[in-house]
Design a protein around this motif. Structure first.
Motif, PDB file in Angstrom:
ATOM      1  N   CYS B  72       0.841  -1.207   0.000  1.00  0.00           N
ATOM      2  CA  CYS B  72       0.000   0.000   0.000  1.00  0.00           C
ATOM      3  C   CYS B  72       0.865   1.241   0.000  1.00  0.00           C
ATOM      4  O   CYS B  72       0.383   2.341  -0.212  1.00  0.00           O
ATOM      5  CB  CYS B  72      -0.939   0.013   1.187  1.00  0.00           C
ATOM      6  N   LEU B  74       2.136   2.941   2.301  1.00  0.00           N
ATOM      7  CA  LEU B  74       1.985   3.946   3.366  1.00  0.00           C
ATOM      8  C   LEU B  74       3.292   4.122   4.127  1.00  0.00           C
ATOM      9  O   LEU B  74       3.638   5.213   4.550  1.00  0.00           O
ATOM     10  CB  LEU B  74       0.875   3.533   4.332  1.00  0.00           C
ATOM     11  N   PRO B 125      -1.276  -0.916   7.644  1.00  0.00           N
ATOM     12  CA  PRO B 125      -2.647  -1.379   7.867  1.00  0.00           C
ATOM     13  C   PRO B 125      -2.759  -2.895   7.867  1.00  0.00           C
ATOM     14  O   PRO B 125      -3.778  -3.435   8.254  1.00  0.00           O
ATOM     15  CB  PRO B 125      -3.416  -0.760   6.699  1.00  0.00           C
ATOM     16  N   GLU B 126      -1.716  -3.579   7.409  1.00  0.00           N
ATOM     17  CA  GLU B 126      -1.772  -5.032   7.309  1.00  0.00           C
ATOM     18  C   GLU B 126      -0.900  -5.702   8.366  1.00  0.00           C
ATOM     19  O   GLU B 126      -0.752  -6.915   8.349  1.00  0.00           O
ATOM     20  CB  GLU B 126      -1.329  -5.481   5.908  1.00  0.00           C
TER      21      GLU B 126
ATOM     22  N   CYS C 127      -8.898  -0.709   1.242  1.00  0.00           N
ATOM     23  CA  CYS C 127      -8.114   0.522   1.076  1.00  0.00           C
ATOM     24  C   CYS C 127      -6.622   0.289   0.854  1.00  0.00           C
ATOM     25  O   CYS C 127      -6.009   0.949   0.021  1.00  0.00           O
ATOM     26  CB  CYS C 127      -8.326   1.460   2.258  1.00  0.00           C
ATOM     27  N   PRO C 128      -5.981  -0.648   1.574  1.00  0.00           N
ATOM     28  CA  PRO C 128      -4.546  -0.827   1.334  1.00  0.00           C
ATOM     29  C   PRO C 128      -4.205  -1.295  -0.079  1.00  0.00           C
ATOM     30  O   PRO C 128      -3.111  -1.060  -0.544  1.00  0.00           O
ATOM     31  CB  PRO C 128      -4.137  -1.892   2.355  1.00  0.00           C
ATOM     32  N   ILE C 129      -5.125  -1.962  -0.732  1.00  0.00           N
ATOM     33  CA  ILE C 129      -4.796  -2.451  -2.073  1.00  0.00           C
ATOM     34  C   ILE C 129      -5.581  -1.715  -3.143  1.00  0.00           C
ATOM     35  O   ILE C 129      -5.536  -2.078  -4.312  1.00  0.00           O
ATOM     36  CB  ILE C 129      -5.052  -3.978  -2.203  1.00  0.00           C
ATOM     37  N   CYS C 130      -6.311  -0.667  -2.762  1.00  0.00           N
ATOM     38  CA  CYS C 130      -7.215  -0.019  -3.705  1.00  0.00           C
ATOM     39  C   CYS C 130      -6.535   1.201  -4.305  1.00  0.00           C
ATOM     40  O   CYS C 130      -5.986   2.032  -3.605  1.00  0.00           O
ATOM     41  CB  CYS C 130      -8.499   0.393  -2.992  1.00  0.00           C
ATOM     42  N   ARG C 241       0.757   4.827  -5.781  1.00  0.00           N
ATOM     43  CA  ARG C 241      -0.315   5.407  -4.956  1.00  0.00           C
ATOM     44  C   ARG C 241      -0.450   6.876  -5.302  1.00  0.00           C
ATOM     45  O   ARG C 241       0.532   7.577  -5.517  1.00  0.00           O
ATOM     46  CB  ARG C 241       0.014   5.257  -3.465  1.00  0.00           C
ATOM     47  N   TRP C 243      -1.088   9.464  -3.653  1.00  0.00           N
ATOM     48  CA  TRP C 243      -0.584  10.541  -2.804  1.00  0.00           C
ATOM     49  C   TRP C 243       0.876  10.867  -3.091  1.00  0.00           C
ATOM     50  O   TRP C 243       1.393  11.843  -2.592  1.00  0.00           O
ATOM     51  CB  TRP C 243      -0.800  10.227  -1.336  1.00  0.00           C
ATOM     52  N   PHE C 244       1.526  10.044  -3.880  1.00  0.00           N
ATOM     53  CA  PHE C 244       2.896  10.373  -4.260  1.00  0.00           C
ATOM     54  C   PHE C 244       2.939  11.277  -5.489  1.00  0.00           C
ATOM     55  O   PHE C 244       3.968  11.837  -5.805  1.00  0.00           O
ATOM     56  CB  PHE C 244       3.674   9.105  -4.594  1.00  0.00           C
TER      57      PHE C 244
END
Lengths: 361, 180, 572
Positions: B72, B74, B125-126, C127-130, C241, C243-244
Motif C-alpha cells: 500500500c 503507506l 494497515p496489514e 483501502c490498502p490495495i485499492c 499510490r 498521494w505520491f
C-alpha cells in the motif's frame, strides 16, 4: 687500557633503561586499568598472547588483567603509518621527541634504588646527584617547546608555551622545597653535599615526610606540575588543545613523548621516595632487616620499588579524581602560593637548624 | 525583585587549601575502585532487549506463509528519511492468494538511511512490517545495506495474524459459493 | 445587499444569504457559498439521478398564508420559514427565490452517518490495495461523517473483483456503490451506451450489455468519475499510490482541441494523465488516446546530444555551426504545428533573419469525433498564424520543397521537429542539402542532419498553445528532460541571437512573451506568468476566412466561433 669497567657500566646502563622502559610501559597499562576501575569499567582485558594466553587459568587471568596490552601498544606504535604534516619545520619536528626522551632516560643515572653492603645501588653515585637530576630533568621541557613550535599549528603552539611557563614556575618551588631535606640530611661540615644516597641513609630512623611534611607536600605538587600530570597537564589539556604539543605527532614519535612522560613519572616517584619516603629503609623507627650480600641488595631494591609503585599509583589516583586547573590558576598557585611557602619553609628550617645546632649540640 | 543575590559562603582556612576536598575526592574514587564493574562486555554478553524495542524493520509472513505486505506504500510515504522503496505488483489470478490482489514486486529498505523510528510499523494497515530486536547491522558496501524483499522476509519470520482479514474474506467467498 | 443583479436569485444557506444564478442546484449553490455538501452520484457535468442520498439536507421556504397569499411574519418581523419535516437531496433541488437550506444540522449529520453506514455495509476493507485510496470520496466522507466502526457482524457480500469491462477498464464489483455515474457518462457524454446495472438489492452489479464492451475512446473517464475504486485503469492499476503523484497543469497535444490536463508524476516519471476541468474547453473529460501520449518520452529513441555531423558538442557549438549554415542563404524553414507559440515566434524570427525562401508547416489530419478529438491533429496551427510564421494553412505534403531541393534552389533546410521523409521529401534528396534538425526523437531526418538539436516534449517544457477556439493555454514542465538537453526556447533563442546579433537570448517563455507583447498586437498586455489557468481567448478574426478543417466539438462550433471572435474583438 682496561675496557672492562666501561663495558660493565654500559651493560648496567642498558639493563637499567630496559627495566625503566618496561616499568613505564606497564605504568601506561596501570593507568588504563585504574582509570577503568575508578569509573566502574574493566579497562583493557582483551589482548591475548599466543601460547601464554592459552594456559588454562593463568592465561585467562593474565589476559583479563591486560598484561599483554603493552606489547600490543608497543607494536602498534612501531607499525602504524607515520604521517608527517606538510607545514612542520622538519628538523625540529624530528628533534623534539628525542629531546623529550633523552633527558627522561638520563636522569635515572644518579637515582639510587637499593643498598648492598652499605654501598648504593646506582649507576653513578654523584655528590651533586640532586643537582644533576634537576638540571637534566628540566631539559625535558625543551622537547615540549620544540614540539609545540615546530608543529607550526595553533594547538601544539599553545601547549608548548604553556609547558614552558609552567615548568619555569614550578621549578623554583621544587628546588626550594628539597633544600630543607638536604639541610637536615647533612650534618654541618660533612662532604656528602647533594648526594641522594646520603639523603636516604640519613632517613634510617625517621622518614623525611614525617619530619618535613610541608616540604614533602610542596615537592609533590611541584612534581605533578613538572611531570605535566593532571591536575597540571597544561601542555596536553585534551579538552582544550586537542592533544596539546603532540597534536601533530603520530606513530613512534608520539610513542617517544608518551614513554618519556611515564618515565618522568616513574623517576619522579623514585626521587620522591628517595627524598621523603626513606628510600629503601624499612619502616620509621625500625632498622632495615636487609641481610648483606646480593640478597640484601635485591630485597632493598624490591622494597624501594614497592614504594615507588605506591607513589605511581597515587599519581594515577589523583589524575582520575581531580579536574584540571585553569591555566591562570596554575600560574597563581605556583607564584603566589607555592613559591612564598617554599621560601618561608626554607628560611624557617634554616633558622631552626641554626638554633638547634648552636643550643643543643 | 524576582530574584535575590546570595553571597557565596566564605571559605575557611582549611577549605582554602583545598586539601580536605581533595582527600574527600580521593576517598570516593578509592571506594569506586573496588566496586562491581558496570561495563557490559558487549559482543560476549548481550544486553536484555526490552519489550517494544525498535530494532531493524523487517517484513513478516502470516502463519500460513502468505506475505502480509500488500504494497500500500503507506510506510514509504510516512518514512521520514525515505529509506523505504516499494515497487507494487499484482498477484496473478491463479495464485493461492489471488483475492489479496496486490503484493510488492520489490521492497527495499535502506538500512543506512533507516532511523528506527517505527513509523512504518505504526502506519502499516496489514501489520506486515515490524521493528525487531536486532540492532547491529554491518556490511561491506552501501549496496549491501539496502535490504531487498527476500532478506527482509528472511529476517522477519512469521508473526501471528490477529485479524485474519484475508482469511475471513476467503471463507466468506467459499460460504457464498456454497449458498450459490 | 446592494447592487443586486436581476439575473441572480437569493438563497439562504445556513441562514446566510447568497446570490446564485437561477436553476443552480443546491450542491453547486453551496459550493459557490464555500460550503461542501457531500455527494457520490451527482456530477456537475452529468444528469441528476439522486440515488446515493448522500447530499441530504434540510429544506425550507418562506411561508405564505394560503387564503390571503400574504407572507406570514414572525415575532421578529421576518417572514416565517416553513421547514420540511423530512430531508431533501441537494442535487435534485434547484434554487428558487427565498429557499432556505441547512447543510450542517443535527438531522443532516445523522442522515449522512446513516447513508455512510449502509454504503459501508458491503464495502470491502480494500483501502490498502485499492488504487482509489487517497482520492476516494468514500474514504473522505467516512472520515468526515462515518461512524468509525462497523456494527455489521455478518459476512460482507462477495462479488467478482477482476472484471474487465473493456480493454482499458477493470471493474471491482465489491467496491461499487451503485452511483451510476459511469452509466450516465457513457450514455450522455460518450454516446456509447454500454453499461448498466443487473440484478437487485445487494446483488446489483454493474455490467456491460451483452456482446458489448466498454471500449470507446473516452472509457477511462469512467475511472476518473468513479467516486470509489470500483473502476480502475488497467494501465495505471497498482502502479503508484496517488498521494505520491505531483500534479502539473498541462495541455494535451493530441489535437487542436487543447484538452486541459494534469500530468501526474513522481520523481521525474510520469504515471498518468488526468483531465483538468475547464468548462470552456473539455469540461472534465479527456480522450483515452490523449492519456497515453507520455509513454513515448522515456524511450531509447530520444535524442540526447547536440551533434554536428554526428559528433557530440554543446548547444553553443551547435548553434554557431547552424548559424554558419543558415547565413549561406537559400534556406527553407519547416516549422511545426506541435511547437509552442514561443518556439514558433523564435522560428519566425530566424526565418526572417536568414530571409528564408519558404516557410512551411506540416499538417496532420484525422477524423474528428465531435467531442474532444478534432480533425486537426496539430495542437498549435493557430499559434503559427498569430506569430506570423505562416500565413496560410499547412499542407500534408512538402512536394514544393522537394522540387526546390532538386532544382538547387534550396541548399539548407531548418526543420523543427518534423520528419521530412514522412511528408514527401526523400532521404536521398535530403542528403543533397544541409539539414538542421530540432527534434526529440531519432528519425531519418535526424540521421541525415548536419546539425541536430535535441528538444524537449510538451511534458518537459513550459509554453503555450493556441487551440481551435483561438484560446491561449499554457503548460508547465512536469518532469525534467534528459540530462543536458536545454529547453527548445533556449536553443532556438541562442541560434536567433547569433543570427540577429542580439546579446542575451531568452531563457524561458517569459522573455519571449516580453518580446511578443510589442511585436504582435493580439498578444499585447499578456505576460506568461498571468495567463489564467483556463486560458484566454485571443482575437483571431483576422484569420477567420481561412478554411480551418475542424468540425464541431464539445465546446466548439466553427460557425459560432466567428461570433465569439467578433465579440472578443468588440470588447477590445
Amino acid at each position: 687500557m682496561n675496557y672492562l669497567p666501561v663495558l660493565i657500566a654500559l651493560i648496567k646502563a642498558v639493563l637499567m633503561v630496559a627495566v625503566v622502559v618496561v616499568i613505564a610501559a606497564y605504568a601506561v597499562l596501570a593507568e588504563r586499568k585504574i582509570a577503568g576501575w575508578i569509573q566502574g569499567r574493566y579497562g583493557p582485558n582483551r589482548t591475548a598472547f599466543p601460547v601464554i594466553g592459552y594456559i588454562p587459568i593463568l592465561g585467562k587471568m593474565l589476559t583479563r588483567l591486560g598484561v599483554f596490552q603493552p606489547v600490543a601498544d608497543g607494536l602498534k606504535f612501531i607499525f602504524k603509518e607515520d604521517p608527517i604534516p606538510g607545514h612542520v619545520n622538519l628538523v625540529y619536528y624530528f628533534l623534539a621527541p628525542c629531546v623529550a626522551f633523552i633527558p627522561a632516560m638520563t636522569t635515572m643515572a644518579v637515582l639510587p634504588f637499593g643498598e648492598m653492603d652499605g654501598q648504593p645501588l646506582v649507576l653513578a653515585n654523584l655528590d651533586i646527584g640532586m643537582l644533576f637530576l634537576l638540571a637534566v630533568s628540566s631539559l625535558g621541557v625543551y622537547g615540549i617547546i620544540l614540539a609545540g613550535w615546530s608543529a607550526n599549528s595553533k594547538y601544539p603552539f599553545l601547549g608548548g608555551i604553556r609547558g614552558s611557563a609552567q615548568m619555569i614556575s614550578y621549578e623554583l618551588a621544587m628546588g626550594l622545597s628539597i633544600l630543607p631535606a638536604f639541610l637536615w640530611a647533612n650534618a654541618p661540615g660533612s662532604e656528602t653535599g647533594m648526594s641522594l644516597f646520603n639523603v636516604v641513609q640519613s632517613q634510617d630512623q625517621l622518614w623525611m615526610v614525617i619530619w618535613q611534611p610541608l616540604s614533602a607536600l610542596i615537592f609533590l605538587v611541584a612534581l605533578f606540575a613538572e611531570t605535566n600530570r593532571l591536575p597540571f597537564d597544561m601542555p596536553e589539556a585534551e579538552t582544550e588543545l586537542v592533544a596539546g604539543y603532540n597534536t601533530e605527532y603520530g606513530s613512534m614519535k608520539f610513542g617517544l613523548f608518551f614513554v618519556a612522560e611515564y618515565t618522568h613519572i616513574v623517576i619522579g616517584s623514585g626521587v620522591l621516595t628517595v627524598l621523603f619516603l626513606g628510600g629503601w629503609n624499612f619502616f620509621p623507627g625500625l632498622p632495615s632487616p636487609w641481610p648483606g650480600g646480593w640478597v640484601g641488595g635485591v630485597l632493598s631494591t624490591l622494597w624501594f620499588l614497592l614504594k615507588v609503585f605506591t607513589v605511581v599509583f597515587f599519581f594515577m589516583w589523583i589524575r582520575w579524581t581531580l579536574p584540571r586547573f585553569r591555566y591562570d590558576q596554575v600560574m597563581r598557585l605556583g607564584w603566589t602560593v607555592l613559591l612564598p611557602l617554599a621560601l618561608a619553609n626554607l628560611v624557617l628550617n634554616a633558622i631552626f637548624i641554626a638554633l638547634f645546632d648552636n643550643w643543643f649540640v | 525583585m524576582a530574584f535575590k543575590i546570595l553571597e557565596r559562603k566564605p571559605l575557611n582556612w582549611a577549605e582554602r587549601t583545598y586539601l580536605p576536598q581533595i582527600i574527600t575526592g580521593l576517598k570516593i574514587t578509592l571506594w569506586n575502585l573496588f566496586q562491581k564493574k558496570v561495563t557490559l562486555e558487549y559482543p560476549d554478553v548481550r544486553p536484555v532487549i526490552p519489550e517494544g524495542y525498535r530494532g531493524i524493520p523487517t517484513l513478516v509472513k502470516d502463519p500460513k506463509g502468505r506475505e502480509k505486505c500488500v504494497s500500500c506504500q503507506l510506510c514509504e510515504f510516512v518514512c521520514p528519511p525515505k529509506a523505504i522503496r516499494i515497487q507494487p505488483g499484482e498477484i496473478p489470478e491463479d495464485a493461492d492468494y489471488a483475492h489479496v490482489e496486490k503484493a510488492p514486486k520489490q521492497f527495499d529498505i535502506d538500512m543506512l538511511r533507516c532511523i528506527y523510528c517505527g513509523f512504518c510499523q505504526e502506519v502499516c494497515p496489514e501489520e506486515a512490517i515490524f521493528l525487531q530486536n536486532d540492532f547491529s547491522l554491518s556490511g561491506y558496501s552501501r549496496e549491501e545495506m539496502v535490504f531487498p524483499k527476500a532478506k527482509l522476509y528472511e529476517m522477519g519470520g512469521t508473526f501471528p495474524d490477529q485479524h485474519n482479514k484475508w482469511g475471513k474474506k476467503q471463507q466468506a467467498a467459499e460460504e457464498a459459493k456454497a449458498h450459490g | 445587499m446592494t447592487g443586486r443583479d436581476d439575473n441572480l436569485i437569493s438563497v439562504f444557506i445556513d441562514e446566510e444569504e447568497f446570490l446564485v444564478p437561477p436553476g443552480t442546484n443546491m450542491v453547486e449553490a453551496a459550493r459557490l457559498a464555500g460550503k461542501e455538501i457531500p455527494h457520490y452520484c451527482y456530477h456537475p457535468k452529468l444528469s441528476v439521478t439522486g440515488n446515493c442520498r448522500m447530499c441530504l439536507m434540510e429544506l425550507g421556504m418562506p411561508l405564505k398564508d394560503h387564503s390571503t397569499g400574504e407572507p406570514i411574519i414572525d415575532r421578529r418581523g421576518l417572514q416565517k420559514i416553513g421547514w420540511m419535516p423530512r430531508p431533501a437531496i441537494a442535487c435534485a433541488t434547484r434554487a428558487f427565490p427565498g429557499i432556505h437550506i441547512k447543510t450542517d444540522s443535527e438531522l443532516v449529520r445523522e442522515c449522512r452517518n446513516g447513508v455512510m453506514e449502509f454504503l459501508l455495509v458491503n464495502h470491502p476493507l480494500d483501502c490498502p490495495i485499492c488504487d482509489q485510496a487517497g482520492e476516494c470520496s468514500l474514504q473522505e466522507y467516512a472520515a468526515d461523517y462515518g461512524r468509525g466502526y462497523s456494527r455489521f457482524v455478518e459476512n460482507k457480500n462477495v462479488k467478482p473483483k477482476r472484471t474487465r469491462l473493456g480493454p482499458r477498464v477493470m471493474l471491482d464489483d465489491e467496491r461499487c456503490i451503485l452511483c451510476s455515474r459511469c452509466i450516465r457518462f457513457c450514455k450522455e457524454i460518450a454516446k456509447d451506451d454500454v453499461l448498466g446495472f443487473v440484478d437487485r438489492g445487494s446483488y446489483s452489479t454493474l455490467t456491460c450489455f451483452p456482446g458489448k464492451d466498454l471500449q470507446n475512446n473516452y472509457s477511462l473517464n469512467t475511472v476518473d468519475i468513479c467516486p470509489v475504486g470500483a473502476l480502475t485503469s488497467i494501465d495505471f492499476r497498482f502502479k503508484m499510490r496517488v498521494w505520491f503523484l505531483k500534479e502539473t497543469p498541462s495541455i494535451c497535444a493530441e489535437s487542436s482541441v487543447g484538452v486541459n490536463t494534469h500530468i501526474e508524476s513522481r520523481e521525474g516519471k510520469i504515471y498518468r494523465i488526468t483531465p483538468r476541468r475547464n468548462d470552456e474547453v473539455n469540461d472534465t473529460w479527456i480522450p483515452d488516446s490523449g492519456r497515453i501520449l507520455y509513454k513515448s518520452i522515456d524511450t531509447d529513441e530520444r535524442l540526447i546530444h547536440y551533434t554536428i555531423d554526428g559528433s557530440h558538442t554543446l548547444v553553443d557549438g551547435a548553434a554557431k555551426e547552424a548559424a554558419t549554415l543558415l547565413r549561406e542563404g537559400a534556406v527553407a524553414v519547416v516549422g511545426s504545428g506541435r511547437a509552442s507559440v514561443e518556439e514558433q515566434y523564435l522560428l519566425g524570427k530566424i526565418a526572417s533573419a536568414v530571409k528564408a525562401i519558404s516557410v512551411s508547416l506540416v499538417s496532420r489530419t484525422g477524423d474528428g469525433d465531435g467531442l474532444l478529438v478534432s480533425a486537426d491533429r496539430n495542437p498549435n496551427v493557430r499559434g503559427a498564424l498569430l506569430t506570423g510564421l505562416i500565413t496560410s494553412l499547412p499542407h500534408a505534403n512538402l512536394g514544393g520543397l522537394a522540387s526546390a531541393i532538386e532544382s538547387g534552389e534550396v541548399r539548407t533546410i531548418l526543420s523543427f521537429g518534423e520528419d521530412l521523409t514522412q511528408c514527401g521529401v526523400e532521404k536521398q534528396l535530403l542528403e543533397k542539402v544541409n539539414v538542421i534538425y530540432f527534434g526529440s526523437h531519432c528519425n531519418e531526418t535526424g540521421e541525415v542532419a548536419k546539425v541536430v538539436f535535441p528538444t524537449l516534449t510538451v511534458f518537459e517544457k513550459a509554453g503555450t498553445f493556441i487551440n481551435q477556439q483561438f484560446r491561449l493555454q499554457k503548460f508547465l514542465p512536469a518532469v525534467p528532460g534528459p540530462q543536458g538537453v536545454l529547453p527548445d526556447i533556449v536553443s532556438l533563442g541562442k541560434l536567433c541571437s547569433i543570427l540577429d546579433g542580439e546579446a542575451i537570448p531568452p531563457t524561458g517563455p517569459e522573455g519571449v512573451w516580453a518580446e511578443m507583447n510589442t511585436e504582435i498586437p493580439q498578444f499585447s498586455a499578456i505576460d506568461f506568468e498571468n495567463i489564467p489557468i483556463n486560458g484566454i481567448l485571443i482575437d483571431g478574426s483576422q484569420w477567420e476566412h481561412l478554411p480551418f478543417i475542424e468540425g464541431m466539438s464539445l465546446h466548439y462550433d466553427p460557425d459560432n466561433n466567428r461570433q465569439i471572435m467578433a465579440e472578443v474583438t468588440k470588447s477590445k
